[in-house]
Each structure stands twice: as structure tokens, then as C-alpha cells.
Motif scaffolding. Structure first.
Motif, PDB file in Angstrom:
ATOM      1  N   ALA A   1       7.592   2.933 -11.441  1.00  0.00           N
ATOM      2  CA  ALA A   1       8.010   2.999 -12.845  1.00  0.00           C
ATOM      3  C   ALA A   1       8.772   1.739 -13.243  1.00  0.00           C
ATOM      4  O   ALA A   1       8.560   1.177 -14.327  1.00  0.00           O
ATOM      5  CB  ALA A   1       8.872   4.239 -13.086  1.00  0.00           C
ATOM      6  N   VAL A   2       9.653   1.277 -12.353  1.00  0.00           N
ATOM      7  CA  VAL A   2      10.399   0.050 -12.636  1.00  0.00           C
ATOM      8  C   VAL A   2       9.450  -1.147 -12.701  1.00  0.00           C
ATOM      9  O   VAL A   2       9.585  -2.028 -13.556  1.00  0.00           O
ATOM     10  CB  VAL A   2      11.506  -0.174 -11.580  1.00  0.00           C
ATOM     11  CG1 VAL A   2      12.190  -1.525 -11.779  1.00  0.00           C
ATOM     12  CG2 VAL A   2      12.544   0.942 -11.650  1.00  0.00           C
ATOM     13  N   MET A   3       8.454  -1.180 -11.809  1.00  0.00           N
ATOM     14  CA  MET A   3       7.476  -2.267 -11.856  1.00  0.00           C
ATOM     15  C   MET A   3       6.695  -2.259 -13.165  1.00  0.00           C
ATOM     16  O   MET A   3       6.447  -3.313 -13.761  1.00  0.00           O
ATOM     17  CB  MET A   3       6.502  -2.167 -10.682  1.00  0.00           C
ATOM     18  CG  MET A   3       7.048  -2.670  -9.369  1.00  0.00           C
ATOM     19  SD  MET A   3       5.722  -3.193  -8.241  1.00  0.00           S
ATOM     20  CE  MET A   3       4.875  -1.656  -7.956  1.00  0.00           C
TER      21      MET A   3
ATOM     22  N   SER B   1       0.799  -1.228   0.000  1.00  0.00           N
ATOM     23  CA  SER B   1       0.000   0.000   0.000  1.00  0.00           C
ATOM     24  C   SER B   1       0.830   1.275   0.000  1.00  0.00           C
ATOM     25  O   SER B   1       0.365   2.315  -0.462  1.00  0.00           O
ATOM     26  CB  SER B   1      -0.964  -0.001   1.188  1.00  0.00           C
ATOM     27  OG  SER B   1      -0.285   0.152   2.417  1.00  0.00           O
ATOM     28  N   PHE B   2       2.071   1.203   0.482  1.00  0.00           N
ATOM     29  CA  PHE B   2       2.882   2.431   0.478  1.00  0.00           C
ATOM     30  C   PHE B   2       3.205   2.879  -0.946  1.00  0.00           C
ATOM     31  O   PHE B   2       3.444   4.067  -1.193  1.00  0.00           O
ATOM     32  CB  PHE B   2       4.173   2.237   1.297  1.00  0.00           C
ATOM     33  CG  PHE B   2       5.224   1.383   0.651  1.00  0.00           C
ATOM     34  CD1 PHE B   2       6.292   1.956  -0.028  1.00  0.00           C
ATOM     35  CD2 PHE B   2       5.159  -0.005   0.728  1.00  0.00           C
ATOM     36  CE1 PHE B   2       7.271   1.168  -0.611  1.00  0.00           C
ATOM     37  CE2 PHE B   2       6.133  -0.800   0.156  1.00  0.00           C
ATOM     38  CZ  PHE B   2       7.192  -0.217  -0.524  1.00  0.00           C
ATOM     39  N   LEU B   3       3.185   1.955  -1.879  1.00  0.00           N
ATOM     40  CA  LEU B   3       3.442   2.315  -3.270  1.00  0.00           C
ATOM     41  C   LEU B   3       2.209   2.921  -3.932  1.00  0.00           C
ATOM     42  O   LEU B   3       2.314   3.616  -4.937  1.00  0.00           O
ATOM     43  CB  LEU B   3       3.913   1.090  -4.055  1.00  0.00           C
ATOM     44  CG  LEU B   3       5.278   0.555  -3.630  1.00  0.00           C
ATOM     45  CD1 LEU B   3       5.573  -0.774  -4.307  1.00  0.00           C
ATOM     46  CD2 LEU B   3       6.374   1.573  -3.933  1.00  0.00           C
ATOM     47  N   ALA B   4       1.035   2.654  -3.357  1.00  0.00           N
ATOM     48  CA  ALA B   4      -0.186   3.303  -3.834  1.00  0.00           C
ATOM     49  C   ALA B   4      -0.398   4.652  -3.161  1.00  0.00           C
ATOM     50  O   ALA B   4      -1.107   5.504  -3.685  1.00  0.00           O
ATOM     51  CB  ALA B   4      -1.399   2.401  -3.576  1.00  0.00           C
TER      52      ALA B   4
ATOM     53  N   ILE C   1      -1.269  -0.793 -15.190  1.00  0.00           N
ATOM     54  CA  ILE C   1      -0.865  -0.357 -13.858  1.00  0.00           C
ATOM     55  C   ILE C   1       0.443  -1.047 -13.488  1.00  0.00           C
ATOM     56  O   ILE C   1       0.749  -2.118 -14.007  1.00  0.00           O
ATOM     57  CB  ILE C   1      -1.932  -0.658 -12.783  1.00  0.00           C
ATOM     58  CG1 ILE C   1      -2.265  -2.156 -12.721  1.00  0.00           C
ATOM     59  CG2 ILE C   1      -3.190   0.161 -13.030  1.00  0.00           C
ATOM     60  CD1 ILE C   1      -3.268  -2.524 -11.644  1.00  0.00           C
ATOM     61  N   PRO C   2       1.246  -0.443 -12.589  1.00  0.00           N
ATOM     62  CA  PRO C   2       2.478  -1.097 -12.159  1.00  0.00           C
ATOM     63  C   PRO C   2       2.169  -2.399 -11.434  1.00  0.00           C
ATOM     64  O   PRO C   2       1.212  -2.480 -10.655  1.00  0.00           O
ATOM     65  CB  PRO C   2       3.110  -0.075 -11.204  1.00  0.00           C
ATOM     66  CG  PRO C   2       2.471   1.234 -11.548  1.00  0.00           C
ATOM     67  CD  PRO C   2       1.084   0.893 -11.993  1.00  0.00           C
TER      68      PRO C   2
END
Length: 309
Positions: A235-237, A209-212, A255-256
Motif C-alpha cells: 500500500a505504501v509503495m 517476490s515475498f511482496l507478491a 500496481i505497487p
């Protein structure tokens, strides 16, 4: 906007009855034992509400999904110096390919293929013994999942140790170029254990969730990384998270995300939701067949593509 829980229930129902389910990973004996009929899905929205469907509470081996979290840890440990040892470009080759390392002098194309993840793990070993590094990774995962029941499946770890000749070859080849700096058995040992972390879709959606949340955990509110770093990891994902199927995943889902050969896929919709899906059967490039289809349907139903106007 459609009701999210209704969308998840419909997807889970349809996936449960799908006849074509892909093939479970057989080169890791413990993964070959997993029931291909399982399917789980979990979504944590920006308001902290968790929605689940299917086998969302069944732990599974997250495998390469762990690479996103070790990348996060390594960037926290050494910062952007990490990019001197691993690139940020899509590979266009299978996740376990050794071919590019010869042409690129032991520098892996990105941190989400096996060679790149081994370098990241080697970075994490700096200042630690293998057991301590494994403990660091597991503690980080438990904190992000807000759940101390996250564990390492020792049977899977042992299975990887016994069959991990290709990963040892990658590590040895990079060591010849000076890009693996610890004993190969140390680096691969930690890597095998991080891949053997077992989590449910519910736990994985919370951990991601921290990436969202632009670096802030959606449930706890804790800042895990800066906004800029969260965007760069995403971006890498997006470009590298599905190996040589990354372009197709970006095209279809938008989406990533990061897949693992245990059948899990972690995905994020920045500012809106974190997602975890699990279906053990893989497609021809090693990504969950039904998991990918489920995410495509979910993103379309909720209009969650990052390319949407």
C-alpha cells in the motif's frame, strides 16, 4: 491470456529502439556514466517461473528501491512503533525535498522519500555499528535474491558520499527535532551504501517476490513477513513509491512499485508476479522513463492492474 514471454520480448524490442529515453541522473557522478541504451526486464510468476528480456542480468545501482527492503527490516526490528517517527502519506514533493519537514516538525511524510528512508536507516542502526548495519542490509538482500553475488558498488557509494550534501541536510534537520538519534555521518553513511547495492533485474524480481506472495517468498517458500505486513508495504509503495509521480503511476500502471534514480523499478502484482525493470534514463520527476512505459504496457497486456475486476 497472452504469452508472457512474448509480451516481454516485444516490449524489450520496442524499448531498445525508442528514441526518447529520458536523462540519466547526473548529480551522482557514477550514475552519469551509465549507458542510457540499456534496458532489462524480469518477471517472476506465482508458480516460480522466471521470465526475462533485454539486459536482465546486468547489475545496476538500485538506489531508492532499497528503501522498501530497509523498511521491511525496520518493521521487523521495531514493529509499528516505526510509524511514530515517519508517516504513511504521499508527499507531493520531490524525493529530496526539505520543505515539509519544517511544517511537520521533523517527521517525514513517508518512508520512501529520502528523509523518511534516513529515519528508517537510523532505526536499523540501533544496536549496531555502521559496518554491521550495512552487512545486515546486504545479507538480507542476498537472502531475498537467493544469490550471494549481490554486492555494494563501492564506487557509487563513494560518489554518493562525496555529493550527498542534501541528504546530510535532511538528516541534520531531523536531528534538530530528535528524529535522527545516531551521528548524522553514521546514518547517512549506511544510507549511501544501501543505495549503492547493485542487482540485476533477475535478482531484484526474485527479491521482491515475498511482496507478491502475501509475505511468502515465491521461490523458496520462506515466510518473510506476515500477510498483513506485506499488504501494508504494498500500500505504501502504491501511494508513495514514485515520489510526486506516484498518482500518475497508479493511474497508468495500477500496481505497487518503487523506483530508483539508477533507473530501476521494482513492482508487484499481489498473488501473481514480482517484476523488475531497468532503463537508466529518468523522466522529469526522477523515475525511469522507459521503465514506467514498459510496466504500463505489461500491466495492460496481462490485465495485471490491481484495480481490474
Amino acid at each position: 491470456m497472452p504469452n508472457l514471454q512474448s509480451v516481454l520480448d516485444e516490449i524489450a524490442h520496442d524499448m531498445a529502439s525508442a528514441s526518447e529515453r529520458g536523462a540519466v541522473a547526473r548529480y551522482i557522478p557514477e550514475l552519469a556514466k551509465v549507458d542510457p541504451a540499456r534496458f532489462g526486464l524480469a518477471v517472476l510468476t506465482e508458480d516460480g517461473t522466471l521470465h526475462t528480456a533485454g539486459d536482465a542480468d546486468e547489475p545496476f545501482s538500485i538506489q531508492s528501491v532499497s528503501k522498501v527492503f530497509t523498511l521491511t527490516l525496520a518493521l521487523g526490528q521495531v514493529g509499528d512503533i516505526l510509524w511514530n517517527r515517519v508517516g504513511r502519506e504521499p508527499s507531493g514533493n520531490p524525493f529530496n525535498s526539505i520543505v515539509q519537514l519544517e511544517y511537520e516538525h521533523g517527521i517525514p511524510r513517508n518512508p520512501l522519500i529520502n528523509a523518511g528512508a534516513l529515519v528508517v536507516t537510523d532505526v536499523l542502526l540501533s544496536g549496531y555499528k555502521p559496518r554491521e548495519a550495512i552487512g545486515l542490509i546486504l545479507s538480507f538482500m542476498r537472502g531475498l535474491a537467493d544469490d550471494d553475488s549481490v554486492f555494494i558498488d563501492e564506487k557509487v557509494a563513494r560518489s554518493e558520499e562525496e555529493t550527498g550534501f542534501g541528504n546530510r541536510a535532511l538528516a541534520n534537520y531531523m536531528k534538530a527535532f530528535g528524529n535522527i538519534r545516531h551521528a548524522v555521518e553514521w546514518t547517512t553513511g549506511v544510507y549511501f551504501h544501501q543505495c549503492a547495492i547493485a542487482m540485476s533485474c533477475r535478482q531484484l524480481a526474485v527479491a521482491a517476490s515475498f511482496l507478491a506472495g502475501e509475505g511468502k517468498h515465491l521461490l523458496t517458500g520462506n515466510r518473510i513477513v506476515s500477510r498483513e505486513r506485506a499488504r501494508r508495504i504494498n500500500a505504501v509503495m502504491l501511494t508513495c513509491g514514485h515520489y510526486d509521480g506516484s498518482g500518475d503511476f497508479a493511474f497508468r500502471v495500477g500496481i505497487p512499485g518503487k523506483s530508483g534514480v539508477g533507473g530501476g523499478i521494482m513492482a508487484v502484482v499481489p498473488g501473481k508476479a514480482s517484476i523488475a525493470v531497468w532503463s537508466p534514463g529518468l523522466n522529469k520527476v526522477g523515475n525511469s522513463l522507459l521503465g514506467s512505459l514498459a510496466l504500463e504496457r505489461l500491466a495492460k497486456a496481462m490485465d495485471w492492474s490491481i484495480f481490474a475486476p
